[in-house]
Design a protein around this motif. Structure first.
Motif, PDB file in Angstrom:
ATOM      1  N   TYR A 235       0.817  -1.200  -0.039  1.00 40.02           N
ATOM      2  CA  TYR A 235       0.022  -0.099   0.025  1.00 40.02           C
ATOM      3  C   TYR A 235       0.843   1.383  -0.099  1.00 40.02           C
ATOM      4  O   TYR A 235       0.179   2.261  -0.270  1.00 40.02           O
ATOM      5  CB  TYR A 235      -0.886   0.047   1.247  1.00 40.02           C
ATOM      6  CG  TYR A 235      -2.168  -0.888   0.941  1.00 40.02           C
ATOM      7  CD1 TYR A 235      -3.442  -0.171   0.739  1.00 40.02           C
ATOM      8  CD2 TYR A 235      -2.102  -2.309   1.168  1.00 40.02           C
ATOM      9  CE1 TYR A 235      -4.523  -0.767   0.446  1.00 40.02           C
ATOM     10  CE2 TYR A 235      -3.316  -2.955   0.946  1.00 40.02           C
ATOM     11  CZ  TYR A 235      -4.616  -2.329   0.642  1.00 40.02           C
ATOM     12  OH  TYR A 235      -5.738  -3.218   0.420  1.00 40.02           O
ATOM     13  N   ARG A 236       2.132   1.263   0.176  1.00 37.12           N
ATOM     14  CA  ARG A 236       2.876   2.387   0.349  1.00 37.12           C
ATOM     15  C   ARG A 236       2.449   3.372   1.153  1.00 37.12           C
ATOM     16  O   ARG A 236       2.545   4.767   0.815  1.00 37.12           O
ATOM     17  CB  ARG A 236       3.116   2.768  -1.401  1.00 37.12           C
ATOM     18  CG  ARG A 236       3.997   1.942  -2.116  1.00 37.12           C
ATOM     19  CD  ARG A 236       5.307   1.691  -1.840  1.00 37.12           C
ATOM     20  NE  ARG A 236       5.992   0.398  -2.548  1.00 37.12           N
ATOM     21  CZ  ARG A 236       7.305   0.741  -3.138  1.00 37.12           C
ATOM     22  NH1 ARG A 236       7.816   1.790  -3.150  1.00 37.12           N
ATOM     23  NH2 ARG A 236       7.790  -0.303  -3.777  1.00 37.12           N
ATOM     24  N   ARG A 237       2.031   3.145   2.308  1.00 38.00           N
ATOM     25  CA  ARG A 237       1.613   4.116   3.438  1.00 38.00           C
ATOM     26  C   ARG A 237       2.994   4.858   3.788  1.00 38.00           C
ATOM     27  O   ARG A 237       2.590   5.653   4.685  1.00 38.00           O
ATOM     28  CB  ARG A 237       0.763   3.403   4.382  1.00 38.00           C
ATOM     29  CG  ARG A 237      -0.709   2.742   3.693  1.00 38.00           C
ATOM     30  CD  ARG A 237      -1.513   3.720   3.186  1.00 38.00           C
ATOM     31  NE  ARG A 237      -2.899   3.213   2.719  1.00 38.00           N
ATOM     32  CZ  ARG A 237      -3.383   3.414   1.850  1.00 38.00           C
ATOM     33  NH1 ARG A 237      -2.719   4.170   0.757  1.00 38.00           N
ATOM     34  NH2 ARG A 237      -4.660   2.959   1.475  1.00 38.00           N
ATOM     35  N   VAL A 238       3.989   4.311   3.773  1.00 39.69           N
ATOM     36  CA  VAL A 238       5.210   4.893   4.349  1.00 39.69           C
ATOM     37  C   VAL A 238       5.905   5.498   3.217  1.00 39.69           C
ATOM     38  O   VAL A 238       6.233   4.899   2.146  1.00 39.69           O
ATOM     39  CB  VAL A 238       6.033   3.679   5.071  1.00 39.69           C
ATOM     40  CG1 VAL A 238       7.334   4.328   5.088  1.00 39.69           C
ATOM     41  CG2 VAL A 238       5.641   2.968   6.101  1.00 39.69           C
ATOM     42  N   SER A 239       6.417   6.587   3.235  1.00 35.66           N
ATOM     43  CA  SER A 239       7.096   7.415   2.389  1.00 35.66           C
ATOM     44  C   SER A 239       8.325   6.678   2.185  1.00 35.66           C
ATOM     45  O   SER A 239       9.294   6.229   3.077  1.00 35.66           O
ATOM     46  CB  SER A 239       7.489   8.878   2.871  1.00 35.66           C
ATOM     47  OG  SER A 239       8.598   9.487   2.127  1.00 35.66           O
ATOM     48  N   GLN A 240       8.676   6.358   0.910  1.00 34.77           N
ATOM     49  CA  GLN A 240       9.993   5.549   0.650  1.00 34.77           C
ATOM     50  C   GLN A 240      11.056   6.597   0.753  1.00 34.77           C
ATOM     51  O   GLN A 240      12.457   6.124   1.007  1.00 34.77           O
ATOM     52  CB  GLN A 240       9.692   5.210  -0.970  1.00 34.77           C
ATOM     53  CG  GLN A 240       8.682   4.238  -1.328  1.00 34.77           C
ATOM     54  CD  GLN A 240       8.673   3.060  -0.252  1.00 34.77           C
ATOM     55  OE1 GLN A 240       9.752   2.269  -0.707  1.00 34.77           O
ATOM     56  NE2 GLN A 240       7.873   2.896   0.438  1.00 34.77           N
ATOM     57  N   ALA A 241      10.991   7.871   0.562  1.00 34.27           N
ATOM     58  CA  ALA A 241      12.012   8.894   0.873  1.00 34.27           C
ATOM     59  C   ALA A 241      12.499   8.653   2.550  1.00 34.27           C
ATOM     60  O   ALA A 241      13.451   8.754   2.555  1.00 34.27           O
ATOM     61  CB  ALA A 241      11.390  10.314   0.556  1.00 34.27           C
ATOM     62  N   THR A 242      11.280   8.637   3.269  1.00 33.76           N
ATOM     63  CA  THR A 242      11.731   8.560   4.716  1.00 33.76           C
ATOM     64  C   THR A 242      12.333   7.133   5.206  1.00 33.76           C
ATOM     65  O   THR A 242      13.273   7.219   5.854  1.00 33.76           O
ATOM     66  CB  THR A 242      10.456   8.739   5.592  1.00 33.76           C
ATOM     67  OG1 THR A 242       9.789   9.859   5.223  1.00 33.76           O
ATOM     68  CG2 THR A 242      10.520   8.392   6.984  1.00 33.76           C
ATOM     69  N   LEU A 243      11.868   6.169   4.404  1.00 33.86           N
ATOM     70  CA  LEU A 243      12.494   4.915   4.502  1.00 33.86           C
ATOM     71  C   LEU A 243      13.814   4.876   3.923  1.00 33.86           C
ATOM     72  O   LEU A 243      14.802   4.434   4.936  1.00 33.86           O
ATOM     73  CB  LEU A 243      11.983   3.932   3.386  1.00 33.86           C
ATOM     74  CG  LEU A 243      12.332   2.261   3.641  1.00 33.86           C
ATOM     75  CD1 LEU A 243      12.274   1.647   4.812  1.00 33.86           C
ATOM     76  CD2 LEU A 243      11.830   1.669   2.494  1.00 33.86           C
ATOM     77  N   ALA A 244      14.326   5.399   2.995  1.00 38.31           N
ATOM     78  CA  ALA A 244      15.724   5.718   2.460  1.00 38.31           C
ATOM     79  C   ALA A 244      16.558   6.655   3.497  1.00 38.31           C
ATOM     80  O   ALA A 244      17.534   6.215   3.808  1.00 38.31           O
ATOM     81  CB  ALA A 244      15.693   6.266   1.094  1.00 38.31           C
TER      82      ALA A 244
ATOM     83  N   LYS B 172      -3.524  -0.304   7.133  1.00 34.32           N
ATOM     84  CA  LYS B 172      -3.546   0.204   5.685  1.00 34.32           C
ATOM     85  C   LYS B 172      -4.610   1.159   5.334  1.00 34.32           C
ATOM     86  O   LYS B 172      -4.537   2.001   4.434  1.00 34.32           O
ATOM     87  CB  LYS B 172      -3.537  -1.041   4.621  1.00 34.32           C
ATOM     88  CG  LYS B 172      -2.478  -2.111   4.940  1.00 34.32           C
ATOM     89  CD  LYS B 172      -1.172  -2.045   4.792  1.00 34.32           C
ATOM     90  CE  LYS B 172      -0.257  -3.089   4.865  1.00 34.32           C
ATOM     91  NZ  LYS B 172       1.008  -2.845   5.029  1.00 34.32           N
ATOM     92  N   SER B 173      -5.530   1.240   6.238  1.00 35.52           N
ATOM     93  CA  SER B 173      -6.651   2.425   5.689  1.00 35.52           C
ATOM     94  C   SER B 173      -6.179   3.550   6.049  1.00 35.52           C
ATOM     95  O   SER B 173      -5.015   3.797   6.815  1.00 35.52           O
ATOM     96  CB  SER B 173      -7.788   1.922   6.910  1.00 35.52           C
ATOM     97  OG  SER B 173      -8.802   3.011   6.661  1.00 35.52           O
TER      98      SER B 173
END
Length: 217
Positions: free
Chosen positions: A11-20, A176-177
């Motif tokens: 669902y990509r609820r987490v920012s991939q930029a933040t993850l990186a 995920k909601s």
């Protein structure tokens, strides 16, 4: 310190930029940091891996309340909201400095033949009223032996959070909601609306005459 990060693959609820940003900072600090592609998927399909994740000092994922439940309410695990916190806030909470070079981390891609959408029960709030068991038409819940459990997560209808809306204590979480009432972000419980109560009563009556099957996603 051991850190585990949920990438929320489906669902990509987490920012991939933040993850990186967080992953890169932890690696530069030579901290044991690994990415879990999707914690919900792991809990449903690979539950044997949860013990390893629960051994971490810090777990970052969508909703701390849901994470605590999935990991068995381990008091030693610190849960940080990976969904709404900024990179700066997370790094400060972990006492980490920003990485000199941020790179997108690689992690194992999970099969996408099943989307991990299912309820998580907050045992701290659940009063065992069993309304969810009566309400759900897809057999997601069961009572074993004297408490409500989610025993068939893959039977849940994708993107349907209806059972959470009728829970009197907001004990049912769909991480995920995007709806605050059901995704675990509310700190205080909210009573079901009159519309939700009416839906509960109507669906129970409907179950007596019609048997519904889960639709294919």
């Amino acid at each position: 310190m051991i850190i585990r990060l949920c990438a929320c693959q489906f669902y990509r609820r987490v920012s991939q930029a933040t993850l990186a940003a967080v992953y890169s900072a932890a690696k530069e600090a030579e901290i044991d940091c690994e990415i879990v592609p999707d914690l919900c998927f792991t809990s449903a399909k690979e539950p044997e891996k949860l013990a390893e994740i629960a051994a971490a000092d810090v777990v970052l994922a969508c909703q701390p309340r849901a994470v605590r439940s999935l990991l068995g309410f381990k008091e030693t695990v610190r849960c940080i909201d990976f969904r709404s916190s900024s990179p700066a806030e997370i790094l400060a909470a972990l006492s980490l400095s920003p990485a000199k070079k941020v790179e997108e981390p690689a992690y194992m891609v999970l099969p996408d033949d099943w989307i991990p959408w299912f309820p998580v029960i907050d045992a701290d709030r659940c009063v065992q009223c069993k309304k969810c068991v009566d309400f759900c038409m897809f057999g997601v819940y069961s009572v074993e032996p004297d408490k409500v459990c989610v025993t068939r997560p893959d039977a849940c209808k994708t993107d349907c959070p209806a059972c959470a809306r009728i829970c009197p204590k907001n004990a049912i979480i769909f991480p995920k909601s995007e709806e605050e009432l059901v995704n675990g972000s509310l700190t205080e419980s909210v009573a079901p609306s009159s519309e939700a109560k009416k839906s509960f009563a109507e669906r129970l009556r409907h179950r007596k005459t019609v048997r519904l099957f889960k639709e294919d996603d």
